[in-house]
Design a protein around this motif. Structure first.
Motif, PDB file in Angstrom:
ATOM      1  N   TYR A  21       0.317  -1.203   0.066  1.00  0.00           N
ATOM      2  CA  TYR A  21      -0.119  -0.415   0.477  1.00  0.00           C
ATOM      3  C   TYR A  21       0.902   1.318  -0.063  1.00  0.00           C
ATOM      4  O   TYR A  21       0.315   2.224  -1.251  1.00  0.00           O
ATOM      5  CB  TYR A  21      -0.849  -0.242   0.978  1.00  0.00           C
ATOM      6  CG  TYR A  21      -1.380   1.157   1.172  1.00  0.00           C
ATOM      7  CD1 TYR A  21      -3.048   0.994   0.664  1.00  0.00           C
ATOM      8  CD2 TYR A  21      -1.360   2.345   1.899  1.00  0.00           C
ATOM      9  CE1 TYR A  21      -3.987   2.950   0.185  1.00  0.00           C
ATOM     10  CE2 TYR A  21      -1.652   3.203   1.926  1.00  0.00           C
ATOM     11  CZ  TYR A  21      -3.618   4.038   1.278  1.00  0.00           C
ATOM     12  OH  TYR A  21      -4.147   4.596   1.666  1.00  0.00           O
ATOM     13  N   LEU A  22       2.171   1.511   0.885  1.00  0.00           N
ATOM     14  CA  LEU A  22       2.509   2.653   1.161  1.00  0.00           C
ATOM     15  C   LEU A  22       3.398   2.712  -0.306  1.00  0.00           C
ATOM     16  O   LEU A  22       3.543   3.683  -0.965  1.00  0.00           O
ATOM     17  CB  LEU A  22       3.735   2.618   1.722  1.00  0.00           C
ATOM     18  CG  LEU A  22       2.951   3.001   3.672  1.00  0.00           C
ATOM     19  CD1 LEU A  22       4.305   2.229   5.054  1.00  0.00           C
ATOM     20  CD2 LEU A  22       1.653   3.948   3.519  1.00  0.00           C
ATOM     21  N   ARG A  23       4.300   1.661  -1.095  1.00  0.00           N
ATOM     22  CA  ARG A  23       5.078   1.877  -1.946  1.00  0.00           C
ATOM     23  C   ARG A  23       4.151   1.949  -3.112  1.00  0.00           C
ATOM     24  O   ARG A  23       3.884   3.167  -3.949  1.00  0.00           O
ATOM     25  CB  ARG A  23       5.650   0.296  -2.084  1.00  0.00           C
ATOM     26  CG  ARG A  23       6.664   0.024  -3.289  1.00  0.00           C
ATOM     27  CD  ARG A  23       7.778  -0.976  -3.658  1.00  0.00           C
ATOM     28  NE  ARG A  23       6.295  -2.741  -3.737  1.00  0.00           N
ATOM     29  CZ  ARG A  23       6.499  -3.135  -2.310  1.00  0.00           C
ATOM     30  NH1 ARG A  23       7.395  -2.351  -0.891  1.00  0.00           N
ATOM     31  NH2 ARG A  23       5.489  -4.308  -2.432  1.00  0.00           N
ATOM     32  N   LYS A  24       3.041   1.779  -3.487  1.00  0.00           N
ATOM     33  CA  LYS A  24       1.334   2.437  -4.001  1.00  0.00           C
ATOM     34  C   LYS A  24       1.702   4.151  -4.288  1.00  0.00           C
ATOM     35  O   LYS A  24       1.239   4.591  -4.805  1.00  0.00           O
ATOM     36  CB  LYS A  24       0.280   1.627  -4.412  1.00  0.00           C
ATOM     37  CG  LYS A  24       0.445   0.603  -4.520  1.00  0.00           C
ATOM     38  CD  LYS A  24      -1.433   0.068  -4.638  1.00  0.00           C
ATOM     39  CE  LYS A  24      -1.423  -1.266  -5.335  1.00  0.00           C
ATOM     40  NZ  LYS A  24      -2.230  -2.357  -4.761  1.00  0.00           N
ATOM     41  N   HIS A  25       1.917   4.361  -3.043  1.00  0.00           N
ATOM     42  CA  HIS A  25       1.476   5.865  -2.641  1.00  0.00           C
ATOM     43  C   HIS A  25       3.689   6.351  -2.495  1.00  0.00           C
ATOM     44  O   HIS A  25       2.724   6.965  -1.431  1.00  0.00           O
ATOM     45  CB  HIS A  25       0.676   5.903  -1.233  1.00  0.00           C
ATOM     46  CG  HIS A  25      -0.379   5.476  -1.322  1.00  0.00           C
ATOM     47  ND1 HIS A  25      -1.257   4.548  -1.517  1.00  0.00           N
ATOM     48  CD2 HIS A  25      -1.841   6.215  -1.882  1.00  0.00           C
ATOM     49  CE1 HIS A  25      -2.559   3.880  -1.429  1.00  0.00           C
ATOM     50  NE2 HIS A  25      -2.756   5.426  -1.994  1.00  0.00           N
ATOM     51  N   GLY A  26       4.217   6.215  -3.184  1.00  0.00           N
ATOM     52  CA  GLY A  26       5.266   6.412  -3.229  1.00  0.00           C
ATOM     53  C   GLY A  26       5.830   6.898  -1.679  1.00  0.00           C
ATOM     54  O   GLY A  26       7.685   7.427  -1.759  1.00  0.00           O
ATOM     55  N   LEU A  27       5.982   6.167  -0.072  1.00  0.00           N
ATOM     56  CA  LEU A  27       6.668   5.870   0.328  1.00  0.00           C
ATOM     57  C   LEU A  27       6.998   4.619   0.083  1.00  0.00           C
ATOM     58  O   LEU A  27       6.971   2.945  -0.138  1.00  0.00           O
ATOM     59  CB  LEU A  27       5.270   5.699   1.531  1.00  0.00           C
ATOM     60  CG  LEU A  27       5.067   7.041   1.834  1.00  0.00           C
ATOM     61  CD1 LEU A  27       4.233   6.807   2.563  1.00  0.00           C
ATOM     62  CD2 LEU A  27       5.963   8.352   1.602  1.00  0.00           C
ATOM     63  N   VAL A  28       8.462   4.477   0.128  1.00  0.00           N
ATOM     64  CA  VAL A  28       9.870   3.092  -0.053  1.00  0.00           C
ATOM     65  C   VAL A  28      10.713   3.062   0.939  1.00  0.00           C
ATOM     66  O   VAL A  28      11.708   4.119   1.659  1.00  0.00           O
ATOM     67  CB  VAL A  28      10.418   3.451  -1.306  1.00  0.00           C
ATOM     68  CG1 VAL A  28      11.544   2.574  -1.427  1.00  0.00           C
ATOM     69  CG2 VAL A  28       9.196   3.481  -2.577  1.00  0.00           C
TER      70      VAL A  28
END
Length: 140
Positions: A21-28
């Motif tokens: 979910y976070l990766r989809k929202h640009g948080l890596v």
């Protein structure tokens, strides 16, 4: 961005779901956020309450176990897609008659006699295919 997020153990389904979910929202991780893996949902929430972590990725049911003042201190800020709930599995070497006995016993748990300290929403029979959504998570 720039925050520390605690999660239950790395391989827990909820941890995988939150990372996706976070990766989809640009948080890596390692780029703009840091994950801290803890032993349990309770530890995850506790670290936020005492200020060691900025946010906790957990389940709604874990939030319900908090005492009222703590529950009012924390608030949900985002929800992932749903995944199938936890399940009971039995090995194929267990005889079919015993599997049916286990299934019937588990399905009856929410109807526990009064005075027995069990708080369950209920269980339903499932199939292996119900868990395909979890298998499709991308690898980290």
């Amino acid at each position: 961005k720039g925050k520390r997020i605690s999660l239950p153990p790395r391989d827990a389904a909820i941890s995988r779901l939150i990372r996706v979910y976070l990766r989809k929202h640009g948080l890596v991780a390692g780029k703009n956020i840091e994950y801290v893996y803890l032993r349990s949902h309770a530890s995850c929430l506790q670290h936020v309450l005492i200020g060691l972590i900025d946010a906790c990725g957990t389940t709604p049911s874990a939030m319900h176990h908090l005492k009222n003042p703590s529950r009012e201190t924390l608030r949900g800020i985002a929800e992932t897609d749903a995944i199938p709930p936890a399940l009971f599995a039995v090995h194929s070497r267990v005889p079919e008659a015993d599997r049916k006995l286990l299934l019937n016993a588990i399905l009856a748990w929410p109807k526990a006699p009064e005075g027995l300290d069990i708080q369950l929403n209920g269980f339903a029979p499932t199939t292996d295919a119900n868990y395909d959504a979890v298998r499709k998570f991308p690898a980290d």
